[in-house]
Design an enzyme around this catalytic site. Structure first.
Site, PDB file in Angstrom:
ATOM      1  N   CYS A   1     -69.994  81.214  27.613  1.00 60.00           N
ATOM      2  CA  CYS A   1     -71.119  81.983  28.651  1.00 60.00           C
ATOM      3  C   CYS A   1     -72.185  81.059  29.217  1.00 60.00           C
ATOM      4  CB  CYS A   1     -71.426  83.115  28.129  1.00 60.00           C
ATOM      5  SG  CYS A   1     -70.308  84.065  27.029  1.00 60.00           S
TER       6      CYS A   1
ATOM      7  N   HIS B   1     -71.777  89.568  35.607  1.00 58.72           N
ATOM      8  CA  HIS B   1     -71.719  88.344  34.622  1.00 58.72           C
ATOM      9  C   HIS B   1     -70.509  87.701  34.850  1.00 58.72           C
ATOM     10  CE1 HIS B   1     -72.105  85.897  31.163  1.00 58.72           C
ATOM     11  NE2 HIS B   1     -71.991  86.770  30.416  1.00 58.72           N
TER      12      HIS B   1
END
Lengths: 385, 385
Positions: A83, A333
Site C-alpha cells: 500500500c 484507497h
C-alpha cells in the site's frame, strides 16, 4: 542532491471504473499532470502499483504506460511496497531528478481493484502481510488491523466510539472533493451502527477500495523558480523506513517505528517539526492507523492519538487538519495509487487550489503513505516555495 | 552523480529449491555478498522481482527481506519490469548511491518459480506481455518469441540449425559454473532433435525457469579505491530504455530498439564501443533474443546475429564471448533474479574469479537484461578499475 519541485499534478476520481482499463486510468492522470505542468514530455516514468500482476494479469507497467501516453523509449519501471507503492513513485522520481540523472520525471500511482471478485481482491491485499506467518493462517488485512486496534483499545483504555472523529472528519472533508469516492457526510450514529467487518473494525473504520490513478511531474526547483505561473511546490523532505512485516514480530505492535523514523528524517531534511505542519495527508486505511500515524509523527503522545479527534484538532480548522480531501476513508484507497493521491492533494492545498476543501494559509504539508500494517512508511514534506 | 563501484557479490545456485522459501534464497545471496564485501550493513535495499505476488502470495519484499537479513528499518523497495527486474535493482542501487542519498546499497534479484504448477508459472510469465493485446489471446511468452523467430528466419533466410551455436555455447559454458542449473554440454544433434515447444522454438532454444537469487553491494568508488583487497569493479555505464510492450505494435518487430538505445547510452557513459567489450552477459531467454541482442548492441549487422555463432565468435576464445557462465539457457532464468546473476557473473569475470569459465584478460563487461519480449532493456557496463 539538487532541490526538486512538483510542476504538475493530475488525478482521476476514485470510483469503480469498470469501463476503463488500468492503462487508461494511468493515462488520464498523466495527461492531466502534463497539461497542468504545460509540458509534453518527461525523461523517466515511475509507476507505483501493487496488484496489477495479480488482479489485471499485467506486470511490466512501466513500458506499458510510457508507451500508452506517448513516451515510448524513456526509462520506466514499477516500484512496489504494498500500500506504500504510490509514494515510492514520487520518491523514485525525486531521486532521479535530484541526482541529476534526468531533468524531469513523472510519478504515477495506479490501481484497478474492482473488476475482480471480493475474494480475489482480498487475497491480493493479504499479500502485503507476511505470507509465511500471517497470510498462512488465513488472516485478512482488515483482520490484522483489527488485532492491532483491539490491543490498542485494551492497552490505552479507549472505547470504539472514541475513534469516530477520524471517520466523521474524513467523510465531512470528502464532501468537498469531487474526486472522492464518497462525497457524503456521516454522523456519529452512522459510525456506531455500521456493520462489523472484523471486530472491533466496523465498516466506518475501514477505507473502501477503488480504481484510481494520480500523477505528479517532478523537475529541478531552479528550473521553475521565476518561470512557472503557478505557485511552486517544493519537495522539502522525503524518507522511507521499514519495520518487521509481521505484526507479532515488532518490538511494539502499537508503535509505528517506521512511521516515526521516516517522519523524523523528513522533518530533519525540511528543517521543520510537527508544529509547522499545516496539512497532514494521513494514511487512514483504518481509523487505528490514523491514530498510530498521528502519534508516530509527533502530533500526540503514545496511546493518545484518538484524543486529537475528540478535541476537534483534526478538522480543517483544528491544530492539525488531516485527510483534508477525504483521506483514504472517503476519497478511497486504490492501493498503489493512494500515496500519489496524498501528494496531489497536498499540492492542491499548498497552491490554494483545493476549492471548498482549502485549508487557509497552508504552506507546509506532510504526506505519509503506509505499506502493509506499518512495514514500509514513506513520508514527504511539501512546501509552498 | 558520483562514480560507483561494486564491492561484494553473492548468489545461490539456480535450481528447484523446494526446501527454501523466497526470503531464504534472497538472504543466502545477500549474506554471501556481505561476506564478500566484508561489511555487515547497508543503508538501502532494492529488490528485483517479478512474480512473488502471483506465485508466492507475497508482495512487499523490500520490508520482508531487509528484516530477514537483519536490516530492519532501512529504506527498501521492490522494482519491477518483468524479466528485466533484476538489473533494475542494480540500477536503483546505483542511483541511490551515485546521488549521494546513501553511501551503500544492496541490490538483490530473487524469484521462486518451481513451487507452483507449470500452468500457474506460465500464466504468471505471460503477464510480462500485453494483457490486453497479447495475453488475451492465450499466447504464452514462448509463443510470442516463436512468432518473432519465425519471422526473423523468413526475413533473413536463416534455418533453425543456424541458431544451434547459441545453445551449444551456453551449455558448454554452464559446465564451468557450479551455480548453473544445467552443467552438461549438448551436441548439435541434441539441439536439432530437441522436443518442439512453440514452433520454431524447441527445448534447446528456450531457457529453463528456476529458483534463484543474486546480490551485489554498491558503494561510492572513492570509498574503496586503495582500500579493498579485491580488484575493484566500477559501474561505468547504466541505462534503461523502453519500447512498445506488444510485439505487433513495434516499428520493427525484428529490431530491439530499447536494447539499442540503452546499450548506446551505456557505451556513451563508459566511453567504450562494442569493440572494447571483453565479456557480454546476454539475455538469451530464447536463442532468437541472443541474436537480436547482439545486433542491437552493435556486434552484428541487422539480421546477421546467428553469423557470430556460426563463425565461432561467441565462444570464450571468440571475438565477443557471451553467456560465459552459461547464460539464461544453462545457468537458468529465475526471472526477477536473472539481471543480477548477469551482473554477479560479470564481476566474477572482471575480478578473475570465474574459475574454469574465466575469460582471459577480461576488463570490460556488458550485461543486458531484457524485460518482456524487448519492452524494457537495461544495459550496464562494468569495468575493472
Amino acid at each position: 542532491m539538487r532541490e526538486v519541485a512538483i510542476l504538475g499534478i493530475g488525478q482521476v476520481p476514485v470510483a469503480e471504473h469498470w469501463e476503463k482499463r488500468l492503462v487508461e486510468l494511468a493515462g488520464e492522470a498523466i495527461f492531466a499532470a502534463l497539461k497542468d505542468a504545460e509540458v509534453n514530455k518527461v525523461e523517466a516514468l515511475f509507476v507505483g502499483n501493487m496488484m496489477a500482476g495479480q488482479l489485471d494479469k499485467q506486470t511490466h507497467l512501466g513500458a506499458l504506460i510510457s508507451d500508452w501516453v506517448g513516451f515510448r523509449g524513456i526509462e520506466a519501471m514499477t516500484v512496489e511496497a504494498a500500500c506504500g507503492s504510490g509514494a515510492l513513485a514520487l520518491r523514485s522520481a525525486l531521486v532521479a531528478v535530484g541526482s541529476g540523472l534526468v531533468s524531469s520525471a513523472l510519478a504515477v500511482g495506479v490501481e484497478k481493484m474492482t473488476d475482480t471478485s471480493p475474494r480475489e481482491t482480498t487475497s491480493a491485499l493479504a499479500t502485503a502481510a507476511s505470507a509465511d506467518w500471517e497470510g498462512v493462517h488465513g488472516i485478512t488485512f482488515v483482520g490484522l488491523n483489527a488485532l492491532i486496534m483491539r490491543r490498542y483499545m485494551h492497552e490505552y483504555g479507549w472505547k470504539h466510539e472514541d475513534f469516530a472523529p477520524f471517520s466523521i472528519n474524513a467523510h465531512a472533508n470528502g464532501v468537498n472533493n469531487p474526486n472522492a469516492r464518497f462525497q457524503s457526510p456521516i454522523t456519529e450514529e452512522v459510525y456506531r451502527k455500521a456493520v462489523m467487518v472484523a471486530d472491533p473494525i466496523n465498516l466506518m473504520d475501514a477505507s473502501p477500495i477503488g480504481d484510481g490513478a494520480a500523477a505528479a511531474i517532478v523537475v529541478p526547483l531552479d528550473l521553475v523558480q521565476g518561470m512557472s505561473q503557478k505557485p511552486i511546490v517544493k519537495i522539502a523532505g522525503s524518507a522511507v523506513a521499514t519495520d518487521s512485516i509481521a505484526v507479532h514480530d515488532r518490538h511494539d505492535p502499537l508503535w509505528l517505528s517506521a512511521a516515526e523514523k521516516s517522519a523524523r528524517e523528513a522533518y530533519r531534511q525540511a528543517d521543520v517539526g510537527p508544529d509547522e505542519i499545516d496539512v497532514f495527508e494521513i494514511h487512514d486505511a483504518f481509523s487505528i492507523m490514523a491514530a498510530l500515524s498521528l502519534e508516530a509523527c509527533g502530533f500526540a503522545e503514545r496511546g493518545q492519538g484518538p484524543r486529537l479527534g475528540l478535541e476537534g484538532e483534526i478538522i480543517p480548522t483544528g491544530r492539525i487538519p488531516i485527510a483534508t480531501m477525504g483521506g483514504l476513508k472517503a476519497r478511497g484507497h486504490p492501493v498503489g495509487a493512494t500515496g500519489m493521491y496524498q501528494v496531489v492533494e497536498a499540492v492542491q492545498q499548498l497552491r490554494g487550489e483545493a476549492g471548498k476543501a482549502q485549508i487557509d494559509g497552508a504552506e507546509v504539508a506532510l504526506t505519509q503513505n503506509i505499506g502493509g500494517s506499518g512495514a514500509t512508511v514513506i513520508s514527504h514534506i511539501l512546501t509552498a516555495d
